[in-house]
Design an enzyme around this catalytic site. Structure first.
Site, PDB file in Angstrom:
ATOM      1  N   GLN A   1      -4.394 -16.236  -5.826  1.00  0.00           N
ATOM      2  CA  GLN A   1      -5.429 -15.395  -6.432  1.00  0.00           C
ATOM      3  C   GLN A   1      -6.437 -16.220  -7.243  1.00  0.00           C
ATOM      4  O   GLN A   1      -7.616 -15.871  -7.288  1.00  0.00           O
ATOM      5  CB  GLN A   1      -4.740 -14.353  -7.331  1.00  0.00           C
ATOM      6  CG  GLN A   1      -5.579 -13.129  -7.612  1.00  0.00           C
ATOM      7  CD  GLN A   1      -5.543 -12.095  -6.493  1.00  0.00           C
ATOM      8  OE1 GLN A   1      -4.489 -11.796  -5.970  1.00  0.00           O
ATOM      9  NE2 GLN A   1      -6.692 -11.564  -6.135  1.00  0.00           N
TER      10      GLN A   1
ATOM     11  N   ASN B   1      -3.005   0.080   3.307  1.00  0.00           N
ATOM     12  CA  ASN B   1      -4.382   0.141   2.821  1.00  0.00           C
ATOM     13  C   ASN B   1      -5.291  -0.862   3.537  1.00  0.00           C
ATOM     14  O   ASN B   1      -6.378  -0.494   4.007  1.00  0.00           O
ATOM     15  CB  ASN B   1      -4.388  -0.111   1.305  1.00  0.00           C
ATOM     16  CG  ASN B   1      -5.795  -0.234   0.771  1.00  0.00           C
ATOM     17  OD1 ASN B   1      -6.313  -1.345   0.597  1.00  0.00           O
ATOM     18  ND2 ASN B   1      -6.460   0.887   0.546  1.00  0.00           N
TER      19      ASN B   1
ATOM     20  N   ASP C   1      -1.405  -3.612  -4.680  1.00  0.00           N
ATOM     21  CA  ASP C   1      -1.028  -4.551  -3.614  1.00  0.00           C
ATOM     22  C   ASP C   1       0.004  -3.767  -2.797  1.00  0.00           C
ATOM     23  O   ASP C   1       0.011  -2.521  -2.833  1.00  0.00           O
ATOM     24  CB  ASP C   1      -0.460  -5.852  -4.201  1.00  0.00           C
ATOM     25  CG  ASP C   1      -0.364  -6.974  -3.156  1.00  0.00           C
ATOM     26  OD1 ASP C   1      -1.380  -7.615  -2.867  1.00  0.00           O
ATOM     27  OD2 ASP C   1       0.738  -7.196  -2.608  1.00  0.00           O
TER      28      ASP C   1
ATOM     29  N   THR D   1     -10.820  -4.146   0.933  1.00  0.00           N
ATOM     30  CA  THR D   1     -10.140  -5.328   1.486  1.00  0.00           C
ATOM     31  C   THR D   1     -10.254  -5.325   3.011  1.00  0.00           C
ATOM     32  O   THR D   1     -10.627  -6.336   3.624  1.00  0.00           O
ATOM     33  CB  THR D   1      -8.663  -5.361   1.052  1.00  0.00           C
ATOM     34  OG1 THR D   1      -8.600  -5.147  -0.348  1.00  0.00           O
ATOM     35  CG2 THR D   1      -8.027  -6.683   1.407  1.00  0.00           C
TER      36      THR D   1
ATOM     37  N   SER E   1     -13.005  -4.993  -6.924  1.00  0.00           N
ATOM     38  CA  SER E   1     -12.381  -4.716  -8.225  1.00  0.00           C
ATOM     39  C   SER E   1     -13.264  -5.231  -9.358  1.00  0.00           C
ATOM     40  O   SER E   1     -13.414  -4.581 -10.395  1.00  0.00           O
ATOM     41  CB  SER E   1     -11.019  -5.398  -8.329  1.00  0.00           C
ATOM     42  OG  SER E   1     -10.020  -4.643  -7.673  1.00  0.00           O
TER      43      SER E   1
ATOM     44  N   LYS F   1      -1.065 -12.117 -11.006  1.00  0.00           N
ATOM     45  CA  LYS F   1      -0.395 -11.210 -10.063  1.00  0.00           C
ATOM     46  C   LYS F   1       0.867 -10.695 -10.726  1.00  0.00           C
ATOM     47  O   LYS F   1       1.406 -11.335 -11.618  1.00  0.00           O
ATOM     48  CB  LYS F   1      -0.006 -11.969  -8.784  1.00  0.00           C
ATOM     49  CG  LYS F   1       0.237 -11.084  -7.592  1.00  0.00           C
ATOM     50  CD  LYS F   1      -1.068 -10.720  -6.909  1.00  0.00           C
ATOM     51  CE  LYS F   1      -0.876  -9.760  -5.777  1.00  0.00           C
ATOM     52  NZ  LYS F   1      -2.083  -9.693  -4.945  1.00  0.00           N
TER      53      LYS F   1
HETATM   54  P1  NDP Z   1       0.446  -1.371   1.762  1.00  0.00           P
HETATM   55  O1  NDP Z   1       1.667  -1.169   0.976  1.00  0.00           O
HETATM   56  O2  NDP Z   1      -0.634  -0.346   1.721  1.00  0.00           O
HETATM   57  O3  NDP Z   1       0.802  -1.621   3.294  1.00  0.00           O
HETATM   58  C1  NDP Z   1       1.616  -2.674   3.665  1.00  0.00           C
HETATM   59  C2  NDP Z   1       1.810  -2.639   5.168  1.00  0.00           C
HETATM   60  O4  NDP Z   1       2.444  -3.839   5.573  1.00  0.00           O
HETATM   61  C3  NDP Z   1       2.703  -1.493   5.619  1.00  0.00           C
HETATM   62  O5  NDP Z   1       2.350  -1.093   6.910  1.00  0.00           O
HETATM   63  C4  NDP Z   1       4.087  -2.151   5.597  1.00  0.00           C
HETATM   64  O6  NDP Z   1       5.034  -1.536   6.460  1.00  0.00           O
HETATM   65  C5  NDP Z   1       3.766  -3.549   6.077  1.00  0.00           C
HETATM   66  N1  NDP Z   1       4.730  -4.480   5.490  1.00  0.00           N
HETATM   67  C6  NDP Z   1       4.914  -4.730   4.173  1.00  0.00           C
HETATM   68  N2  NDP Z   1       5.918  -5.596   3.981  1.00  0.00           N
HETATM   69  C7  NDP Z   1       6.367  -5.891   5.191  1.00  0.00           C
HETATM   70  C8  NDP Z   1       7.394  -6.734   5.662  1.00  0.00           C
HETATM   71  N3  NDP Z   1       8.176  -7.449   4.820  1.00  0.00           N
HETATM   72  N4  NDP Z   1       7.582  -6.816   7.003  1.00  0.00           N
HETATM   73  C9  NDP Z   1       6.800  -6.102   7.849  1.00  0.00           C
HETATM   74  N5  NDP Z   1       5.821  -5.271   7.455  1.00  0.00           N
HETATM   75  C10 NDP Z   1       5.611  -5.178   6.159  1.00  0.00           C
HETATM   76  O7  NDP Z   1      -0.136  -2.790   1.267  1.00  0.00           O
HETATM   77  P2  NDP Z   1      -1.607  -3.392   1.448  1.00  0.00           P
HETATM   78  O8  NDP Z   1      -2.221  -2.918   2.700  1.00  0.00           O
HETATM   79  O9  NDP Z   1      -2.320  -3.191   0.169  1.00  0.00           O
HETATM   80  O10 NDP Z   1      -1.291  -4.956   1.544  1.00  0.00           O
HETATM   81  C11 NDP Z   1      -1.097  -5.622   2.777  1.00  0.00           C
HETATM   82  C12 NDP Z   1      -1.328  -7.107   2.595  1.00  0.00           C
HETATM   83  O11 NDP Z   1      -2.670  -7.330   2.147  1.00  0.00           O
HETATM   84  C13 NDP Z   1      -0.452  -7.812   1.572  1.00  0.00           C
HETATM   85  O12 NDP Z   1      -0.209  -9.132   2.000  1.00  0.00           O
HETATM   86  C14 NDP Z   1      -1.323  -7.839   0.322  1.00  0.00           C
HETATM   87  O13 NDP Z   1      -0.935  -8.858  -0.557  1.00  0.00           O
HETATM   88  C15 NDP Z   1      -2.669  -8.111   0.960  1.00  0.00           C
HETATM   89  N6  NDP Z   1      -3.842  -7.771   0.164  1.00  0.00           N
HETATM   90  C16 NDP Z   1      -4.010  -6.518  -0.345  1.00  0.00           C
HETATM   91  C17 NDP Z   1      -5.144  -6.207  -1.038  1.00  0.00           C
HETATM   92  C18 NDP Z   1      -5.406  -4.836  -1.541  1.00  0.00           C
HETATM   93  O14 NDP Z   1      -6.503  -4.612  -2.082  1.00  0.00           O
HETATM   94  N7  NDP Z   1      -4.517  -3.870  -1.395  1.00  0.00           N
HETATM   95  C19 NDP Z   1      -6.174  -7.206  -1.315  1.00  0.00           C
HETATM   96  C20 NDP Z   1      -5.953  -8.485  -0.657  1.00  0.00           C
HETATM   97  C21 NDP Z   1      -4.805  -8.731   0.037  1.00  0.00           C
HETATM   98  P3  NDP Z   1       6.217  -0.637   5.838  1.00  0.00           P
HETATM   99  O15 NDP Z   1       5.526   0.594   5.333  1.00  0.00           O
HETATM  100  O16 NDP Z   1       7.135  -0.412   6.956  1.00  0.00           O
HETATM  101  O17 NDP Z   1       6.808  -1.451   4.718  1.00  0.00           O
HETATM  102  O1  2IT Z   2      -4.354  -9.794  -3.192  1.00  0.00           O
HETATM  103  C1  2IT Z   2      -5.320  -9.219  -3.729  1.00  0.00           C
HETATM  104  O2  2IT Z   2      -6.425  -9.754  -3.806  1.00  0.00           O
HETATM  105  C2  2IT Z   2      -5.115  -7.870  -4.249  1.00  0.00           C
HETATM  106  N1  2IT Z   2      -4.026  -7.328  -4.118  1.00  0.00           N
HETATM  107  C3  2IT Z   2      -6.239  -7.159  -4.959  1.00  0.00           C
HETATM  108  C4  2IT Z   2      -6.351  -7.625  -6.377  1.00  0.00           C
HETATM  109  C5  2IT Z   2      -7.316  -6.866  -7.239  1.00  0.00           C
HETATM  110  O3  2IT Z   2      -7.297  -7.153  -8.434  1.00  0.00           O
HETATM  111  O4  2IT Z   2      -8.090  -6.042  -6.754  1.00  0.00           O
END
Ligand code: NDP
Ligand code: 2IT
Length: 447
Positions: free
Chosen positions: A113, A243, A168, A212, A379, A128
């Site tokens: 981050q 998300n 996250d 994102t 953000s 984080k």
């Molecule tokens: P969510 O919780 O909304 O969704 C996560 C998705 O990934 C779900 O479909 C989940 O499936 C799957 N998943 C999670 N863990 C695992 C695992 N161990 N093995 C297989 N599938 C998995 O999270 P986000 O969409 O917010 O985050 C997804 C990724 O994006 C992460 O790496 C996060 O750090 C990154 N990220 C998120 C940001 C944000 O703004 N939200 C910003 C930048 C990066 P299931 O439901 O079956 O667990």
């Molecule tokens: O990995 C990431 O960049 C996030 N989960 C979002 C962080 C934030 O502060 O919006």
């Protein structure tokens, strides 16, 4: 790639100080391998031990989170907040609720981050947090009680000028609402800027939900344009269906591509006509069902249980689920199936071997700290709106996001060129991000 000789001792120290934290080691190693060229060019950084200082979090907070389930049984989880680096602004980064969360994951995410936030060009430091709490199968009330207990400890460490958490994995607008409610209750302050990803009705910003995923799709659009290409006629595969995945799919479709598959941790669905995003939102955001429900509702779609989505051929791959989901094996398969662009919506979803295979095969590879920076950048825009008690339109906010992603893309390529590694987005992102943080740290003295 080997680590520059002046950084070998730094890496050895990270291994010794943080035993068993393999994801953190991996994230540090990738950065140290990339920034070698900057070490020779800027001896002032080495003299000030900037890299050693960046690798040691400014503050690590670990706390007990006791909560009661609907049957009255008591559970104890562990909460974390890694306040990694505040040279560029308040600590900024999400909270992850997932049973796999431990110190090594929170540290890797906090470390990434710092660089991601630096790349946005906005005034945000790196942090984080999260918990090993598993939100799956919990009732709304249980989620609320957990969030209230989590914030009861976290509140004393955060603030709009100190540390600003967001979502996250496992933390979305519902959780942010409960966290904000408890922060407000304990502090007696309507301090909107203390959390981002808030609902629109209580100080949230338009486009943060989409940011994102949209940002990652904008980044791919730039990668394609840099190769004289576009999304027109391209197929894409997206992992996850949370998300980031949902809004990546939505924007790829708006840009003219077609996403033919997405997944969750149980399996994946293929819809050759293109994933129906409205149905996906209904299944995942409203009903909170598994991805298999998609194939039950769409007769021409198929569900494959227990397999990785990377078996599905595509032009563009966008891993949007979790760390290390593309190993050498998956990377080989993607290359063999004709994939030419990979952009990470998730944090560190590709292993070092996977990255090497892509780069050797001439695949354009956009690392997460560049490709998924649109979320945290938006953000920072939410913080800006909160500070001025303003609320921008969707169109204006999305234009800002697109500009930020274009700037990050340009910065990556220009820096890669400047340091003699044309087309290498990993090197470009790491060096551009590192030099900005390093300059700020030098300016602030030995802190
Ligand atoms: P969510 O919780 O909304 O969704 C996560 C998705 O990934 C779900 O479909 C989940 O499936 C799957 N998943 C999670 N863990 C695992 C695992 N161990 N093995 C297989 N599938 C998995 O999270 P986000 O969409 O917010 O985050 C997804 C990724 O994006 C992460 O790496 C996060 O750090 C990154 N990220 C998120 C940001 C944000 O703004 N939200 C910003 C930048 C990066 P299931 O439901 O079956 O667990
Ligand atoms: O990995 C990431 O960049 C996030 N989960 C979002 C962080 C934030 O502060 O919006």
């Amino acid at each position: 790639m080997p680590i520059h000789e002046r950084l070998e001792s730094v890496y050895a120290e990270v291994l010794a100080r943080n035993p068993g934290e393999t994801e953190f080691h991996q994230a540090v190693r990738e950065v140290l391998e990339s920034i070698g060229p900057a070490v020779g060019k800027h001896p002032q950084y080495a003299d000030a031990k900037i890299v050693s200082r960046i690798c040691e979090p400014e503050r690590q907070i670990i706390f007990r989170v006791p909560w009661e389930d609907d049957r009255g049984e008591i559970h104890i989880n562990r909460g974390f907040r890694m306040e990694f680096n505040s040279a560029l602004g308040p600590y900024k980064g999400g909270l992850r609720f997932h049973p796999s969360v431990y110190l090594g994951i929170v540290k890797f995410l906090g470390f990434e981050q710092i660089f991601k936030n630096s790349l946005t060009g906005l005034p945000i430091g790196g942090g984080k947090g999260g918990s090993d709490f598993d939100p799956k199968g919990k009732s709304d009330r249980e989620i609320m009680r957990f969030c209230q207990s989590f914030m009861t400890e976290l509140h004393r460490h955060i603030g709009e000028y100190t540390d600003v958490p967001a979502g996250d994995i496992g933390v979305g607008s519902r959780e942010i609402g409960y966290l904000f409610g408890q922060y407000k209750r304990i502090t007696n302050r309507y301090e909107s800027g203390v959390l981002t990803g808030k609902g629109l009705i209580y100080g949230g910003a338009r486009v943060r939900t989409e940011a994102t995923g949209y940002g990652t799709a904008f980044f791919v659009n730039e990668m394609l344009a840099a190769r004289g290409d576009s999304f027109a006629g391209k197929t894409a595969v997206v992992s996850g269906s949370g998300n980031v995945a949902i809004y990546a799919i939505e924007k790829v479709h708006q840009l003219g591509g077609r996403v033919v598959a997405c997944s969750d941790s149980s399996g994946y669905v293929v819809d050759e006509k293109g994933i129906d995003v409205e149905l996906l939102k209904e299944i995942k955001e409203v009903r909170r069902e598994r991805i298999s429900a998609y194939a039950e509702r769409v007769s021409h779609a198929r569900y494959v249980a227990g397999q990785q989505v990377w078996d599905v051929p595509c032009d563009v791959a966008m891993p949007c689920a979790t760390q290390n989901e593309i190993t050498g094996k998956e990377a080989e398969r993607l290359v063999r199936n004709g994939c030419t662009v990979v952009a990470e919506g998730a944090n560190m979803p590709t292993t070092p071997e996977g990255v090497r295979l892509f780069q050797d095969a001439g695949v354009a590879f956009g690392p997460g700290k560049a490709a998924n920076a649109g979320g945290v950048a938006t953000s920072a825009l939410e913080m800006q709106q909160n500070a001025s008690r303003d609320s921008w339109s969707f169109e204006y906010s999305e234009d800002r996001l697109e500009d930020i992603m274009r700037d990050i893309h340009t910065r990556c390529l220009e820096t890669a060129d400047e340091y003699g590694m044309p087309g290498n987005y990993v090197a470009g992102a790491n060096i551009a991000a590192y030099t900005r943080v390093a300059d700020a740290m030098l300016a602030l003295g030995l802190i």
